[in-house]
Design an enzyme around this catalytic site. Sequence first.
Site, PDB file in Angstrom:
ATOM      1  N   HIS A  83       0.849  -1.193   0.000  1.00  0.00           N
ATOM      2  CA  HIS A  83       0.000   0.000   0.000  1.00  0.00           C
ATOM      3  C   HIS A  83       0.880   1.238   0.000  1.00  0.00           C
ATOM      4  CE1 HIS A  83      -3.463   2.535   0.768  1.00  0.00           C
ATOM      5  NE2 HIS A  83      -2.673   3.210   1.590  1.00  0.00           N
ATOM      6  N   ASP A 162     -16.544   1.398   5.796  1.00  0.00           N
ATOM      7  CA  ASP A 162     -15.558   2.436   5.488  1.00  0.00           C
ATOM      8  C   ASP A 162     -16.121   3.464   4.504  1.00  0.00           C
ATOM      9  OD1 ASP A 162     -12.837   3.598   5.522  1.00  0.00           O
ATOM     10  OD2 ASP A 162     -12.886   3.046   3.410  1.00  0.00           O
ATOM     11  N   ARG A 169     -15.898  11.553   7.145  1.00  0.00           N
ATOM     12  CA  ARG A 169     -14.585  12.132   7.507  1.00  0.00           C
ATOM     13  C   ARG A 169     -14.266  13.289   6.576  1.00  0.00           C
ATOM     14  NH1 ARG A 169     -10.722   7.459   6.793  1.00  0.00           N
ATOM     15  NH2 ARG A 169      -9.114   8.969   7.238  1.00  0.00           N
ATOM     16  N   SER A 184      -9.145   2.664   8.121  1.00  0.00           N
ATOM     17  CA  SER A 184      -9.736   2.759   6.782  1.00  0.00           C
ATOM     18  C   SER A 184      -8.890   1.979   5.766  1.00  0.00           C
ATOM     19  CB  SER A 184      -9.834   4.239   6.394  1.00  0.00           C
ATOM     20  OG  SER A 184     -10.139   4.392   5.039  1.00  0.00           O
ATOM     21  N   LYS A 188      -9.642  -2.465   4.218  1.00  0.00           N
ATOM     22  CA  LYS A 188      -9.737  -2.901   2.815  1.00  0.00           C
ATOM     23  C   LYS A 188      -8.552  -3.798   2.452  1.00  0.00           C
ATOM     24  CE  LYS A 188     -10.302   1.407   2.181  1.00  0.00           C
ATOM     25  NZ  LYS A 188     -10.394   2.808   1.866  1.00  0.00           N
TER      26      LYS A 188
END
Length: 429
Positions: A83, A162, A169, A184, A188
């Site tokens: 990520h 989310d 948010r 968050s 995922k």
Amino acid sequence: MISPYRILERKRAGGSLRDAEVRAVVAGAADGSWTDGQLAAFLMAAAIRGLDAEETQSLTLAMLESGEQWDLAADYPTLTDKHSTGGVGDKVSLVLAPLLAACDVPVAMLTGRALGHTGGTADKLEVVPGLDLRLDRARCLDLLEDVGMAIGIATSAIAPADGRLYQLRDQTATVSSLPLITASILSKKLATGAAALVFDVKTGNGAILADKSESKALAELLVETCVSLGRRAGALITDMSQPLGRWVGHAAELKETLECLAGDGPDDLMEVVYALALELGALLQVGLDTIQLDAAISSGLARERFERWAVLQGGDREWLAAPDLSLGKHEYALEAQVGGVLSRVETKTVGRLLGEAAVSSSGPSRQVDPAVALHYGVRLGDRVGAGEDIGRLYLRRADERLADELRRCFVVDEEGISPPLIVERLAAG
Ligand code: URA
């Protein structure tokens, strides 16, 4: 049922919520039993008071469990994912996935679209005609079996809580809370069931978190939370005070990706790709080394993996054999106004301006123009002469004002330094 009022009261006063209370918030977000007002109050209280490690773990797990979990590690015990917190010119995932697959390290990535000034991996890949990034568990398993890699877009079946919380948010100025970001992202990322995850947390003026200490705190929280949930995880903090690689823009970044896979990638980009690949290899203890990575590229295997994968996910085979990645016909030189050293790039502004030029509308009719591109040929700390090109802008429609705005993003001064690319490595958990 635990009363939302009591939970909010406790969090507002700075208390720690129990697992069942955090789960009640997430259930309320997923099933609609908490109102937007109650959820927004929770988010603000969490952003101001913070969430401790246990609360962050509970929030992540509850959000993860609000949707599908694919548990792919049951079939692929060395399944990996990576990520990035996002940056300008960041096409690392596009190179890393086929490279790992070519080294027999399976990868399943759930990726996203552009967020703010940062480009989205999904948008760049969709330059390939026909490519379909919708994945489900069965399709992901087929792709892993056939080609060792799968890249998809996180749909509403993954961590649905989310989706609602992220929107709120965005409306309540709580996007930057580190525990909320962590839950968050991980809700995922953990859904595929990857055994090892590596995080590329960007720092510098083109990163979502510009400040190094904040980037480090996020990296630590991501790694600790993953490890507490039984996954192997590591992180690199990498520089984003200038675009990564030589190109920004969807078609141009895909072209640069193919060049990287053909052994002709720029040094900075390849340094980040290799560092992340080696980190994953170390986490999994699969003995991955630079020689193997070099061989996967020089043999053509990594490029072949990319093409096979793209065809299997619907990409046009003929197009992939000879990709048409033409750029906008209107070309502008972005010259240095004075001679000196490139001392600063307004990286976030570069990303925002190019993003705005490429995306013509939002929502379901969102259109992305892949031909908008920036070539960035100089690096921070390099000497440039007055009138020399720092970059070149390519547009489909003439826009001198945009070219001017971009020229101002590259600051030449008497001195400037070349920042280290890998700022810090966080020891794996
Ligand atoms: N990406 C996400 O998915 N969530 C965040 O909060 C930030 C980046």
